[in-house]
Design a protein around this motif. Structure first.
Motif, mmCIF file in Angstrom:
data_model
loop_
_atom_site.group_PDB
_atom_site.id
_atom_site.type_symbol
_atom_site.label_atom_id
_atom_site.label_comp_id
_atom_site.label_asym_id
_atom_site.label_seq_id
_atom_site.Cartn_x
_atom_site.Cartn_y
_atom_site.Cartn_z
ATOM 1 N N ALA A 60 0.820 -1.208 0.000
ATOM 2 C CA ALA A 60 0.000 0.000 0.000
ATOM 3 C C ALA A 60 0.857 1.262 0.000
ATOM 4 O O ALA A 60 0.489 2.270 -0.621
ATOM 5 C CB ALA A 60 -0.931 -0.015 1.213
ATOM 6 N N ASP A 61 2.007 1.234 0.692
ATOM 7 C CA ASP A 61 2.854 2.427 0.751
ATOM 8 C C ASP A 61 3.354 2.819 -0.631
ATOM 9 O O ASP A 61 3.332 4.005 -1.000
ATOM 10 C CB ASP A 61 4.047 2.178 1.676
ATOM 11 C CG ASP A 61 3.678 2.224 3.149
ATOM 12 O OD1 ASP A 61 2.569 2.699 3.466
ATOM 13 O OD2 ASP A 61 4.490 1.767 3.976
ATOM 14 N N PHE A 62 3.815 1.827 -1.403
ATOM 15 C CA PHE A 62 4.314 2.139 -2.737
ATOM 16 C C PHE A 62 3.189 2.611 -3.642
ATOM 17 O O PHE A 62 3.339 3.587 -4.385
ATOM 18 C CB PHE A 62 5.006 0.929 -3.352
ATOM 19 C CG PHE A 62 5.387 1.139 -4.790
ATOM 20 C CD1 PHE A 62 6.369 2.055 -5.136
ATOM 21 C CD2 PHE A 62 4.730 0.456 -5.808
ATOM 22 C CE1 PHE A 62 6.701 2.276 -6.458
ATOM 23 C CE2 PHE A 62 5.061 0.676 -7.127
ATOM 24 C CZ PHE A 62 6.048 1.590 -7.464
ATOM 25 N N ARG A 63 2.051 1.951 -3.605
ATOM 26 C CA ARG A 63 0.915 2.350 -4.451
ATOM 27 C C ARG A 63 0.488 3.780 -4.130
ATOM 28 O O ARG A 63 0.211 4.584 -5.027
ATOM 29 C CB ARG A 63 -0.246 1.387 -4.231
ATOM 30 C CG ARG A 63 0.037 -0.061 -4.629
ATOM 31 C CD ARG A 63 -0.256 -0.295 -6.082
ATOM 32 N NE ARG A 63 -0.012 -1.679 -6.462
ATOM 33 C CZ ARG A 63 -0.638 -2.294 -7.448
ATOM 34 N NH1 ARG A 63 -1.565 -1.659 -8.136
ATOM 35 N NH2 ARG A 63 -0.344 -3.541 -7.766
ATOM 36 N N SER A 64 0.427 4.095 -2.843
ATOM 37 C CA SER A 64 0.033 5.448 -2.439
ATOM 38 C C SER A 64 1.051 6.481 -2.912
ATOM 39 O O SER A 64 0.687 7.548 -3.414
ATOM 40 C CB SER A 64 -0.105 5.500 -0.916
ATOM 41 O OG SER A 64 -0.348 6.819 -0.482
ATOM 42 N N PHE A 65 2.333 6.148 -2.761
ATOM 43 C CA PHE A 65 3.398 7.043 -3.213
ATOM 44 C C PHE A 65 3.291 7.299 -4.712
ATOM 45 O O PHE A 65 3.370 8.446 -5.170
ATOM 46 C CB PHE A 65 4.746 6.430 -2.857
ATOM 47 C CG PHE A 65 5.913 7.056 -3.571
ATOM 48 C CD1 PHE A 65 6.380 8.305 -3.201
ATOM 49 C CD2 PHE A 65 6.544 6.389 -4.617
ATOM 50 C CE1 PHE A 65 7.464 8.889 -3.858
ATOM 51 C CE2 PHE A 65 7.617 6.952 -5.272
ATOM 52 C CZ PHE A 65 8.078 8.214 -4.897
ATOM 53 N N ALA A 66 3.115 6.253 -5.484
ATOM 54 C CA ALA A 66 3.018 6.405 -6.939
ATOM 55 C C ALA A 66 1.836 7.285 -7.325
ATOM 56 O O ALA A 66 1.937 8.128 -8.227
ATOM 57 C CB ALA A 66 2.900 5.034 -7.588
ATOM 58 N N ALA A 67 0.716 7.102 -6.661
ATOM 59 C CA ALA A 67 -0.471 7.890 -6.978
ATOM 60 C C ALA A 67 -0.288 9.352 -6.588
ATOM 61 O O ALA A 67 -0.767 10.262 -7.284
ATOM 62 C CB ALA A 67 -1.682 7.301 -6.255
ATOM 63 N N ARG A 68 0.413 9.597 -5.493
ATOM 64 C CA ARG A 68 0.600 10.965 -5.002
ATOM 65 C C ARG A 68 1.581 11.771 -5.836
ATOM 66 O O ARG A 68 1.390 12.966 -6.057
ATOM 67 C CB ARG A 68 1.126 10.943 -3.551
ATOM 68 C CG ARG A 68 0.114 10.660 -2.480
ATOM 69 C CD ARG A 68 0.707 10.885 -1.087
ATOM 70 N NE ARG A 68 1.835 10.016 -0.768
ATOM 71 C CZ ARG A 68 3.099 10.404 -0.704
ATOM 72 N NH1 ARG A 68 3.429 11.663 -0.974
ATOM 73 N NH2 ARG A 68 4.057 9.540 -0.374
#
Length: 504
Positions: free
Chosen positions: A187-195
């Motif tokens: 989830a951390d990587f997915r959130s980072f990519a989206a942000r």
């Protein structure tokens, strides 16, 4: 947009200083030797017109709009901005510490002992320093092989540094202290990519960076699936002697993850079967010749890649070890390839009478080859009307090395260096002119240098003087003296040679 020769139109007011080169104002480079790269050859006494973000025209005596700023490029070489496809940018904060390392010593430092010491501010410092350094040396696009991103804060620090400099970048997200099959789908990587990333943004892109160890269970499958799900390219260290080998390539092949969207870094110690698989699936290879010649991944593989028709790009690897500019990378690559050809011929009692790899080839690898490896060849990598204006003027009237220019491609590879970069343009904006960085870049450079000094202090303090010195100056085991007719071991047995002969 055209490449045709046109009549001179309204005379532009020559640019007399950086203040004339404001964003949005058309710019024309006059009377350069233009290496277009896309069509081969070069244009003597050529002009290149830039309007907005793009190259408008290439030719001689181009007609230009009124108000166009002129850069006198006479005596210089105008080439596409260089593209580095593999640089561990954050490591630049420890510039040069590994000058005498082998690959095993690098692994011990980063993976086993001290990689955990990199804080978010150290990632930021290294990235900022590397980004400014790259621009100053004519590298307009850099892939940041960022495998020190242990937390979202580390990742944000990396991006903040890239956003603060006017180059074109791709963040290749990695975490050398974590399992890619865990963090890539987390989830951390997915959130980072989206942000932090916008699809279609050609100024800052995202890839995944991880290696395939050859474990028969192929745990890296989950990371490849995450990349596929998110539409991301993958860059992986392959063919690194003793670390990644043919087993990893076979596993990628068997599970359907060898595609044109994969870049294989080094690829220096693989079997013919693996090279066939890379060629058949349209993959590209990033060659870091200074690294391969010094660290031990294997011999720079361009002689093999040419044989299999595998597209090549160039990279500098790490400022912890090497020169970190693509002039050095081009020179090392061409020299390594030719040296290998000569050695092979000599071992068979023959000599080389034709150099197969040419200077023009390595310039293409350092520009258009890199753009292709990053999926940006429709954007940058050549001086082509319609492409984004990423340009480098190599010109230095103060240096005797820059005169005369007889063989332009050979001059770039063997004669020129980062100190000869006169003008750098990225996305239509001049970021360096008259050998000086413009805008916020000088401030960023000073800030990066100060922050890097803090990183050095942090590592030195955390490691302790003994470990710090051992890392910087790795010891050597005792070696047996070599004896010969003029050198003898001293009689006291201390191993020091005793010279004998006239005058002794």
């Amino acid at each position: 947009m055209t490449m045709d020769t046109a009549s001179a139109g309204p005379s532009p007011r020559p640019a007399t200083g950086p203040g004339d080169l404001v964003p949005g104002r058309p710019v024309v480079f006059r009377r350069a030797t233009v290496l277009t790269v896309d069509t081969g050859g070069f244009v003597e006494d050529g002009d290149v017109l830039v309007a907005g973000e793009r190259i408008e025209a290439v030719g001689r005596d181009l007609a230009v709009p009124g108000g166009t700023a002129e850069i006198d490029a006479s005596g210089g070489i105008l080439m596409p901005g260089m593209v580095d496809t593999h640089r561990h940018m954050y490591q630049t904060a420890l510039r040069g510490i590994g000058a005498d390392w082998t690959l095993s010593q690098y692994f011990a430092f980063c993976y086993l002992n001290w990689g955990r010491l990199f804080r978010p501010q150290d990632i930021h410092a290294g990235n900022l320093l590397a980004a400014v350094e790259a621009l100053d040396a004519g590298v307009t696009t850099t892939l940041d092989w960022s495998h020190g991103l242990r937390t979202p804060e580390h990742a944000d620090a990396a991006v903040d540094a890239l956003r603060a400099t006017p180059g074109r970048y791709v963040l290749a997200y990695g975490n050398l202290l974590g399992a890619p099959w865990e963090w890539a789908g987390g989830a951390d990587f997915r959130s980072f990519a989206a942000r932090r990333f916008t699809p279609g943004d050609d100024m800052l892109g995202l890839q995944l960076a991880f290696d395939v160890t050859g474990d028969p269970a192929f745990p890296e499958r989950a990371a490849f699936e995450a990349a596929r799900d998110m539409g991301l390219r993958v860059t992986t260290h392959a063919g690194v002697w003793g670390a990644t080998n043919d087993d990893g390539i076979r596993l990628m092949w068997d599970h359907g993850f060898m595609t044109p969207e994969v870049t294989y870094v080094h690829a220096a110690s693989l079997s013919p079967d693996s090279y066939h698989r890379i060629a058949a699936t349209g993959g590209t290879v990033s060659v870091s010749a200074e690294s391969e010649l010094n660290a031990g991944q294997g011999y720079p593989p361009t002689w093999r890649l040419r044989r299999y028709g595998i597209p090549v790009s160039l990279s500098v690897d790490s400022g912890m070890w090497w020169s970190a500019d693509l002039f050095s990378a081009m020179r090392s690559t061409l020299s390594a390839d030719r040296a290998r050809e000569h050695m092979a011929a000599h071992s068979a009692g023959k000599t080389v009478v034709h150099n197969r790899l040419r200077a023009e080839d390595v310039v293409r690898w350092a520009t258009l080859g890199g753009a292709r490896a990053l999926g940006l060849d429709s954007v940058t990598g050549s001086i082509t009307p319609g492409k984004k204006a990423d340009l480098v003027l190599v010109k230095n009237d103060r240096s005797p090395v820059m005169h005369p220019v007889v063989h332009p491609y050979g001059h770039v590879v063997f004669q020129a260096g980062r100190g000869d970069v006169h003008t750098v343009m990225v996305d239509g904006t001049v970021v360096k002119y008259g050998h000086e960085l413009l805008g916020d870049a000088p401030v960023a450079a000073r800030a990066a240098a100060a922050a890097a000094a803090g990183t050095v202090e942090h590592f030195r303090g955390a490691m302790g003087e003994e470990e710090w010195r051992a890392a910087r100056e790795p010891g050597l085991p005792d070696a047996e003296p070599v004896t010969g007719p003029y050198t003898y071991a001293s009689p006291d047995g201390d191993g020091e040679p005793e010279r004998r002969g006239p005058g002794a």
